[in-house]
Write an enzyme that holds these catalytic residues in place. Structure first.
Site, mmCIF file in Angstrom:
data_model
loop_
_atom_site.group_PDB
_atom_site.id
_atom_site.type_symbol
_atom_site.label_atom_id
_atom_site.label_comp_id
_atom_site.label_asym_id
_atom_site.label_seq_id
_atom_site.Cartn_x
_atom_site.Cartn_y
_atom_site.Cartn_z
ATOM 1 N N HIS A 177 -11.397 17.282 -57.710
ATOM 2 C CA HIS A 177 -10.162 16.994 -56.973
ATOM 3 C C HIS A 177 -9.056 16.388 -57.821
ATOM 4 O O HIS A 177 -7.956 16.187 -57.336
ATOM 5 C CB HIS A 177 -10.436 16.051 -55.793
ATOM 6 C CG HIS A 177 -10.683 14.636 -56.228
ATOM 7 N ND1 HIS A 177 -11.893 14.205 -56.685
ATOM 8 C CD2 HIS A 177 -9.862 13.563 -56.304
ATOM 9 C CE1 HIS A 177 -11.817 12.925 -57.004
ATOM 10 N NE2 HIS A 177 -10.584 12.507 -56.794
HETATM 11 C C1 UD1 Z 1 -6.394 10.489 -53.884
HETATM 12 C C2 UD1 Z 1 -6.174 9.508 -55.023
HETATM 13 C C3 UD1 Z 1 -7.258 9.695 -56.073
HETATM 14 C C4 UD1 Z 1 -8.633 9.625 -55.463
HETATM 15 C C5 UD1 Z 1 -8.744 10.594 -54.293
HETATM 16 C C6 UD1 Z 1 -10.064 10.417 -53.604
HETATM 17 C C7 UD1 Z 1 -3.837 8.937 -55.513
HETATM 18 C C8 UD1 Z 1 -2.677 9.164 -56.405
HETATM 19 N N1 UD1 Z 1 -4.879 9.739 -55.677
HETATM 20 O O1 UD1 Z 1 -6.236 11.789 -54.411
HETATM 21 O O2 UD1 Z 1 -7.134 8.669 -57.044
HETATM 22 O O3 UD1 Z 1 -9.575 9.962 -56.453
HETATM 23 O O4 UD1 Z 1 -7.699 10.327 -53.351
HETATM 24 O O5 UD1 Z 1 -10.405 11.552 -52.862
HETATM 25 O O6 UD1 Z 1 -3.806 8.043 -54.692
HETATM 26 N N2 UD1 Z 1 -5.227 16.204 -47.872
HETATM 27 C C9 UD1 Z 1 -5.622 16.708 -46.680
HETATM 28 N N3 UD1 Z 1 -6.287 15.891 -45.813
HETATM 29 C C10 UD1 Z 1 -6.546 14.582 -46.090
HETATM 30 C C11 UD1 Z 1 -6.128 14.063 -47.323
HETATM 31 C C12 UD1 Z 1 -5.469 14.880 -48.213
HETATM 32 O O7 UD1 Z 1 -5.410 17.883 -46.389
HETATM 33 O O8 UD1 Z 1 -7.171 13.890 -45.243
HETATM 34 C C13 UD1 Z 1 -4.538 17.110 -48.844
HETATM 35 C C14 UD1 Z 1 -3.029 17.151 -48.680
HETATM 36 O O9 UD1 Z 1 -2.604 18.438 -48.972
HETATM 37 C C15 UD1 Z 1 -2.563 16.214 -49.780
HETATM 38 C C16 UD1 Z 1 -3.583 16.439 -50.858
HETATM 39 O O10 UD1 Z 1 -4.804 16.662 -50.169
HETATM 40 O O11 UD1 Z 1 -1.245 16.478 -50.206
HETATM 41 C C17 UD1 Z 1 -3.732 15.285 -51.814
HETATM 42 O O12 UD1 Z 1 -4.005 14.084 -51.099
HETATM 43 P P1 UD1 Z 1 -3.600 12.656 -51.736
HETATM 44 O O13 UD1 Z 1 -4.101 11.578 -50.875
HETATM 45 O O14 UD1 Z 1 -2.165 12.631 -52.126
HETATM 46 O O15 UD1 Z 1 -4.367 12.641 -53.111
HETATM 47 P P2 UD1 Z 1 -5.880 12.999 -53.472
HETATM 48 O O16 UD1 Z 1 -5.864 14.193 -54.337
HETATM 49 O O17 UD1 Z 1 -6.715 13.010 -52.236
HETATM 50 N N1 UDP Z 2 -18.089 11.714 -51.259
HETATM 51 C C1 UDP Z 2 -18.495 12.036 -49.965
HETATM 52 N N2 UDP Z 2 -18.422 13.343 -49.556
HETATM 53 C C2 UDP Z 2 -17.967 14.337 -50.378
HETATM 54 C C3 UDP Z 2 -17.569 14.005 -51.696
HETATM 55 C C4 UDP Z 2 -17.632 12.677 -52.108
HETATM 56 O O1 UDP Z 2 -18.932 11.150 -49.219
HETATM 57 O O2 UDP Z 2 -17.922 15.498 -49.936
HETATM 58 C C5 UDP Z 2 -18.108 10.302 -51.680
HETATM 59 C C6 UDP Z 2 -18.889 10.004 -52.930
HETATM 60 O O3 UDP Z 2 -20.215 9.654 -52.612
HETATM 61 C C7 UDP Z 2 -18.139 8.843 -53.546
HETATM 62 C C8 UDP Z 2 -16.739 9.015 -53.059
HETATM 63 O O4 UDP Z 2 -16.776 9.941 -51.984
HETATM 64 O O5 UDP Z 2 -18.621 7.603 -53.056
HETATM 65 C C9 UDP Z 2 -15.907 9.561 -54.176
HETATM 66 O O6 UDP Z 2 -14.672 9.904 -53.720
HETATM 67 P P1 UDP Z 2 -13.727 10.874 -54.532
HETATM 68 O O7 UDP Z 2 -14.507 11.706 -55.464
HETATM 69 O O8 UDP Z 2 -12.897 11.562 -53.506
HETATM 70 O O9 UDP Z 2 -12.766 9.866 -55.283
HETATM 71 P P2 UDP Z 2 -12.838 9.083 -56.672
HETATM 72 O O10 UDP Z 2 -14.107 8.314 -56.742
HETATM 73 O O11 UDP Z 2 -12.704 10.087 -57.768
HETATM 74 O O12 UDP Z 2 -11.629 8.218 -56.629
#
Ligand code: UD1
Ligand code: UDP
Length: 361
Positions: free
Chosen positions: A206
């Site tokens: 991601h």
């Molecule tokens: C965010 C964090 C990242 C973290 C990740 C965990 C920032 C800059 N990034 O990244 O550090 O590792 O969360 O998963 O804060 N979207 C949906 N549904 C949701 C959430 C997101 O469709 O419930 C889609 C939207 O298109 C959105 C995109 O995902 O624009 C990115 O979501 P965003 O929260 O901006 O960043 P992540 O890539 O999730």
């Molecule tokens: N995780 C989850 N379901 C998924 C993928 C990840 O519960 O389908 C959990 C995972 O166990 C970990 C956390 O989400 O605890 C990690 O989140 P993510 O990879 O989105 O973010 P990051 O740690 O890179 O910020």
């Protein structure tokens, strides 16, 4: 010890997981106001964790949702500022390195409460990563800093931050220890996906650096498709969008060895990670959880904040090149003995103890 009012801010998937052991420990002796920024909002990215982990309903959901960095962070700050003004907490507690973390840190730094940061002192040394900006700025605004390891505390010291630092261990270790057995007993995901322990690879992707760069995304897709073992891939919504936009979705969906699924809940994810032959990921949290669950990890990035797992020989940094991923998926050199890296599973208690002992202005 007087009773504290702690305003905890969460917003993204990993923060619900990190907060759940801490909230539990905190609520024994203190009052917690839980704020969800709404950064993640899909049921599979948010609601499922509150239900499964019995996290209390947030006192506030700011409903900010998705957006560009500036708009999202600014909106969180505006809405959170009003909550902090009304609630007047002693301390604002933030987790990790997302935009929710930074927004809350800036609000707290410019108002009266102290600011506490769980997962302080982590660095990728890659300033192009939004998370690096978030974590460095948050650390430099914080009054209490909870470092998961001695090396994280040393990093803080090297940047001139020594006051308020405690080495607590990693709250995600606490979280894994709490659910591992329940996941083995209660999750039926392996049966549901027709998978057997030790006979599949788990994948998660991601990071912006991978999803927003077609060459890297294609390298990862081709690497996963080349796996000898089946690959189960719970797809983050950001990645689903990027795969579709770049025309790579069908390459995975049509591959016989790849099983694409929606993001799964924590019990199912821990079960999948526990049973996987190895995991390929660009997640921060998953690298550590793999280590805790004795699962070999390939990290689909060029650098990591969790360098100790690489030094220990349990995590290989393979980047996003298809040939490198293919080679790493086939590597079966025995794993070395596992050191203890990020505490003993009592990080939540240590964080609460540090919060309790701090002298608030
Ligand atoms: C965010 C964090 C990242 C973290 C990740 C965990 C920032 C800059 N990034 O990244 O550090 O590792 O969360 O998963 O804060 N979207 C949906 N549904 C949701 C959430 C997101 O469709 O419930 C889609 C939207 O298109 C959105 C995109 O995902 O624009 C990115 O979501 P965003 O929260 O901006 O960043 P992540 O890539 O999730
Ligand atoms: N995780 C989850 N379901 C998924 C993928 C990840 O519960 O389908 C959990 C995972 O166990 C970990 C956390 O989400 O605890 C990690 O989140 P993510 O990879 O989105 O973010 P990051 O740690 O890179 O910020």
């Amino acid at each position: 010890m007087s009773r504290l009012k702690v305003l905890s801010v969460v917003g993204a998937r990993p923060q619900f997981i990190k907060a759940f052991p801490v909230s539990d420990a905190l609520r024994r002796d203190h009052d917690e106001v839980l704020v969800h920024t709404g950064q993640h909002y899909d049921e599979s990215m948010s609601g499922v964790f509150f239900d499964e982990l019995a996290i209390p309903e947030p006192d506030y959901n700011l409903g900010v949702g998705s957006g560009g960095h500036a708009a999202q962070t600014a909106e969180m700050m505006t809405r959170l500022d009003a909550v902090v003004a009304d609630e007047e907490p002693d301390v604002v507690l933030v987790y990790g390195d997302t935009n929710s973390t930074l927004a809350a840190a800036l609000v707290a730094a410019k108002r009266d409460p102290a600011l506490a940061h769980a997962e302080a002192g982590l660095r990728s040394h890659n300033w192009a990563m939004p998370e690096e900006v978030n974590r460095v700025l948050t650390d430099h605004c914080s009054d209490l800093l909870f470092a998961p390891s001695e090396s994280a505390a040393e990093t803080l010291a090297s940047e001139g931050i020594r006051d308020g630092v405690s080495v607590t261990g990693d709250v995600q270790y606490d979280a894994v220890l709490r659910v591992r057995e329940a996941a083995r007993e209660r999750s039926s995901i392996l049966d549901g996906l027709d998978l057997r322990d030790g006979e599949y690879v788990l994948a998660t992707v991601h990071r912006a650096a991978n999803t927003d760069n077609r060459d890297r995304l294609e390298g990862i897709v081709e690497g996963l498709v080349s796996s000898e073992l089946p690959v189960v891939f719970p797809v983050h919504p950001r990645t689903e969008g990027a795969l579709e936009a770049s025309g790579l979705w069908s390459r995975l969906a049509d591959a016989e060895n790849v099983v694409l699924v929606e993001p799964v809940g924590y019990l199912d994810f821990v079960r999948l990670l526990d049973g996987a032959e190895r995991v390929a990921t660009d997640s921060g949290g998953v690298q550590k959880e793999a280590f805790y669950l004795d699962t070999r990890c390939l990290t689909l990035r060029d650098e990591t904040e969790w360098t100790e797992t690489v030094d220990a020989g349990w995590n290989a940094l393979v980047g996003a090149d298809a040939a490198a991923i293919r080679a790493a998926l086939a590597d079966d050199d025995p794993l070395p003995e596992k050191p203890s890296l990020y505490g003993d599973g009592s990080a939540a208690e240590r964080i609460v103890a540090a919060l309790s002992e701090y002298e608030y202005a």
